[in-house]
Design a protein around this motif. Structure first.
Motif, PDB file in Angstrom:
ATOM      1  N   ALA A 118      37.719  22.402  56.190  1.00  0.00           N
ATOM      2  CA  ALA A 118      36.614  21.703  56.858  1.00  0.00           C
ATOM      3  C   ALA A 118      36.100  22.475  58.065  1.00  0.00           C
ATOM      4  O   ALA A 118      35.002  22.197  58.551  1.00  0.00           O
ATOM      5  CB  ALA A 118      37.042  20.297  57.270  1.00  0.00           C
ATOM      6  N   ALA A 119      36.855  23.457  58.544  1.00  0.00           N
ATOM      7  CA  ALA A 119      36.403  24.254  59.687  1.00  0.00           C
ATOM      8  C   ALA A 119      35.085  24.961  59.380  1.00  0.00           C
ATOM      9  O   ALA A 119      34.295  25.229  60.272  1.00  0.00           O
ATOM     10  CB  ALA A 119      37.480  25.275  60.071  1.00  0.00           C
ATOM     11  N   ASN A 120      34.834  25.256  58.110  1.00  0.00           N
ATOM     12  CA  ASN A 120      33.580  25.895  57.699  1.00  0.00           C
ATOM     13  C   ASN A 120      32.531  24.876  57.279  1.00  0.00           C
ATOM     14  O   ASN A 120      31.446  25.257  56.853  1.00  0.00           O
ATOM     15  CB  ASN A 120      33.838  26.871  56.551  1.00  0.00           C
ATOM     16  N   GLY A 121      32.854  23.614  57.345  1.00  0.00           N
ATOM     17  CA  GLY A 121      31.888  22.566  57.038  1.00  0.00           C
ATOM     18  C   GLY A 121      32.227  21.778  55.788  1.00  0.00           C
ATOM     19  O   GLY A 121      32.784  22.297  54.825  1.00  0.00           O
ATOM     20  N   LEU A 122      31.889  20.523  55.833  1.00  0.00           N
ATOM     21  CA  LEU A 122      32.092  19.611  54.709  1.00  0.00           C
ATOM     22  C   LEU A 122      30.772  19.511  53.945  1.00  0.00           C
ATOM     23  O   LEU A 122      29.726  19.246  54.529  1.00  0.00           O
ATOM     24  CB  LEU A 122      32.508  18.230  55.244  1.00  0.00           C
ATOM     25  N   ALA A 123      30.811  19.747  52.640  1.00  0.00           N
ATOM     26  CA  ALA A 123      29.606  19.666  51.820  1.00  0.00           C
ATOM     27  C   ALA A 123      29.378  18.243  51.326  1.00  0.00           C
ATOM     28  O   ALA A 123      28.250  17.759  51.314  1.00  0.00           O
ATOM     29  CB  ALA A 123      29.700  20.623  50.640  1.00  0.00           C
ATOM     30  N   SER A 124      30.466  17.571  50.895  1.00  0.00           N
ATOM     31  CA  SER A 124      30.304  16.198  50.401  1.00  0.00           C
ATOM     32  C   SER A 124      31.633  15.462  50.416  1.00  0.00           C
ATOM     33  O   SER A 124      32.698  16.072  50.432  1.00  0.00           O
ATOM     34  CB  SER A 124      29.741  16.184  48.973  1.00  0.00           C
ATOM     35  N   THR A 159      40.600  28.829  50.112  1.00  0.00           N
ATOM     36  CA  THR A 159      41.103  30.135  50.513  1.00  0.00           C
ATOM     37  C   THR A 159      41.852  29.996  51.831  1.00  0.00           C
ATOM     38  O   THR A 159      41.288  29.533  52.822  1.00  0.00           O
ATOM     39  CB  THR A 159      39.946  31.139  50.670  1.00  0.00           C
ATOM     40  N   LEU A 160      43.104  30.380  51.798  1.00  0.00           N
ATOM     41  CA  LEU A 160      43.911  30.329  53.023  1.00  0.00           C
ATOM     42  C   LEU A 160      43.525  31.480  53.945  1.00  0.00           C
ATOM     43  O   LEU A 160      43.326  32.605  53.477  1.00  0.00           O
ATOM     44  CB  LEU A 160      45.399  30.481  52.693  1.00  0.00           C
ATOM     45  N   PRO A 161      43.437  31.219  55.238  1.00  0.00           N
ATOM     46  CA  PRO A 161      43.248  32.330  56.177  1.00  0.00           C
ATOM     47  C   PRO A 161      44.425  33.295  56.051  1.00  0.00           C
ATOM     48  O   PRO A 161      45.545  32.886  55.749  1.00  0.00           O
ATOM     49  CB  PRO A 161      43.241  31.643  57.548  1.00  0.00           C
ATOM     50  N   SER A 162      44.182  34.578  56.284  1.00  0.00           N
ATOM     51  CA  SER A 162      45.229  35.597  56.078  1.00  0.00           C
ATOM     52  C   SER A 162      46.460  35.375  56.945  1.00  0.00           C
ATOM     53  O   SER A 162      47.553  35.790  56.589  1.00  0.00           O
ATOM     54  CB  SER A 162      44.655  36.993  56.317  1.00  0.00           C
ATOM     55  N   ASN A 163      46.292  34.684  58.075  1.00  0.00           N
ATOM     56  CA  ASN A 163      47.433  34.450  58.966  1.00  0.00           C
ATOM     57  C   ASN A 163      48.185  33.158  58.652  1.00  0.00           C
ATOM     58  O   ASN A 163      49.100  32.788  59.371  1.00  0.00           O
ATOM     59  CB  ASN A 163      46.980  34.449  60.424  1.00  0.00           C
ATOM     60  N   GLN A 164      47.825  32.473  57.571  1.00  0.00           N
ATOM     61  CA  GLN A 164      48.459  31.193  57.207  1.00  0.00           C
ATOM     62  C   GLN A 164      49.342  31.364  55.975  1.00  0.00           C
ATOM     63  O   GLN A 164      48.901  31.911  54.963  1.00  0.00           O
ATOM     64  CB  GLN A 164      47.395  30.141  56.906  1.00  0.00           C
ATOM     65  N   LYS A 165      50.550  30.891  56.057  1.00  0.00           N
ATOM     66  CA  LYS A 165      51.445  30.867  54.900  1.00  0.00           C
ATOM     67  C   LYS A 165      51.338  29.487  54.247  1.00  0.00           C
ATOM     68  O   LYS A 165      51.259  28.483  54.948  1.00  0.00           O
ATOM     69  CB  LYS A 165      52.877  31.138  55.332  1.00  0.00           C
ATOM     70  N   PRO A 166      51.343  29.420  52.910  1.00  0.00           N
ATOM     71  CA  PRO A 166      51.185  28.126  52.237  1.00  0.00           C
ATOM     72  C   PRO A 166      52.280  27.126  52.610  1.00  0.00           C
ATOM     73  O   PRO A 166      52.019  25.931  52.736  1.00  0.00           O
ATOM     74  CB  PRO A 166      51.190  28.470  50.752  1.00  0.00           C
ATOM     75  N   GLU A 167      53.498  27.608  52.805  1.00  0.00           N
ATOM     76  CA  GLU A 167      54.586  26.717  53.198  1.00  0.00           C
ATOM     77  C   GLU A 167      54.314  26.068  54.553  1.00  0.00           C
ATOM     78  O   GLU A 167      54.595  24.886  54.748  1.00  0.00           O
ATOM     79  CB  GLU A 167      55.927  27.465  53.243  1.00  0.00           C
ATOM     80  N   ALA A 168      53.770  26.845  55.480  1.00  0.00           N
ATOM     81  CA  ALA A 168      53.462  26.308  56.814  1.00  0.00           C
ATOM     82  C   ALA A 168      52.344  25.270  56.741  1.00  0.00           C
ATOM     83  O   ALA A 168      52.378  24.252  57.430  1.00  0.00           O
ATOM     84  CB  ALA A 168      53.089  27.434  57.769  1.00  0.00           C
ATOM     85  N   VAL A 169      51.342  25.522  55.899  1.00  0.00           N
ATOM     86  CA  VAL A 169      50.242  24.564  55.732  1.00  0.00           C
ATOM     87  C   VAL A 169      50.775  23.258  55.139  1.00  0.00           C
ATOM     88  O   VAL A 169      50.461  22.167  55.618  1.00  0.00           O
ATOM     89  CB  VAL A 169      49.125  25.162  54.845  1.00  0.00           C
ATOM     90  N   LEU A 170      51.622  23.367  54.123  1.00  0.00           N
ATOM     91  CA  LEU A 170      52.202  22.160  53.512  1.00  0.00           C
ATOM     92  C   LEU A 170      53.150  21.444  54.475  1.00  0.00           C
ATOM     93  O   LEU A 170      53.202  20.213  54.487  1.00  0.00           O
ATOM     94  CB  LEU A 170      52.920  22.511  52.214  1.00  0.00           C
TER      95      LEU A 170
END
Length: 193
Positions: A71-77, A118-129
């Motif tokens: 959502a940092a890049n915007g919500l479309a719908s 798309t995850l930012p390059s500095n984000q690990k999927p485990e950390a996001v979860l």
């Protein structure tokens, strides 16, 4: 006379507070314009409980990294579906092409957050979860064993794998879906209390 003026001032202030509050009051009419936070209703006729569930779900999901990162890049719908009895589905589409689907079934206390972005390059999927886990369950989370993953072929797909992490509260699970080259294509957090 002063007493009447004071009473009228208090009543006027109370009216303004009641009509300008951020949280709309439920009128009791399920057809009233109480669509949660600007989501378009595309299916079903919600009960009063469905509306409350949808509002709570949206408030909660907007604190989760599964929502905040894309959502940092915007919500479309944003669309909402009321299915069967007590099933609410939120569908978010983001401007950069990502999406998030959230499903809540009140009957069995099941919640599923399924995202692809798309995850930012500095984000690990485990950390996001892990952030999504804390958002859903509080600071202590639901006891997911992040150091004990299970990897398996993804259901309904020949070229994807899933890495599953299990928790000890509410049968919670965190899932990372990857393509054969290791690229993350999906994140999911689900639980049934």
């Amino acid at each position: 006379m002063r007493r009447i003026d004071s009473l009228l001032t208090l009543c006027g202030a109370g009216f303004l507070l009641a009509t300008c509050s951020a949280k709309p009051a439920f009128t009791g009419d399920a057809t009233a314009p109480l669509t949660p936070m600007s989501c378009a209703v595309v299916e079903g006729k919600p009960s009063a409980q469905d509306l409350l569930t949808a509002q709570a779900l949206q408030r909660n999901i907007k604190t989760s990294p599964l929502y905040t990162i894309p959502a940092a890049n915007g919500l479309a719908s944003c669309r909402i579906r009321y299915q069967d009895d007590a099933v609410v589905v939120l569908e978010y589409q983001f401007k950069e092409g990502g999406w998030l689907h959230v499903k809540r079934d009140q009957r069995i206390e099941y919640t599923e957050q399924n995202a692809s972005f798309t995850l930012p390059s500095n984000q690990k999927p485990e950390a996001v979860l892990a952030g999504a886990e804390r958002s859903a369950f509080g600071d202590t989370g639901c006891g997911i064993a992040w150091r004990e993953p299970e990897t398996r072929p993804a259901e309904n797909s020949n070229n994807l794998t899933e890495t599953v992490f299990r928790g000890d509260v509410c049968n919670c699970q965190a899932v990372i879906r990857r393509q054969a080259d290791g690229r993350v294509v999906g994140l999911m957090l689900k639980s049934a209390c």
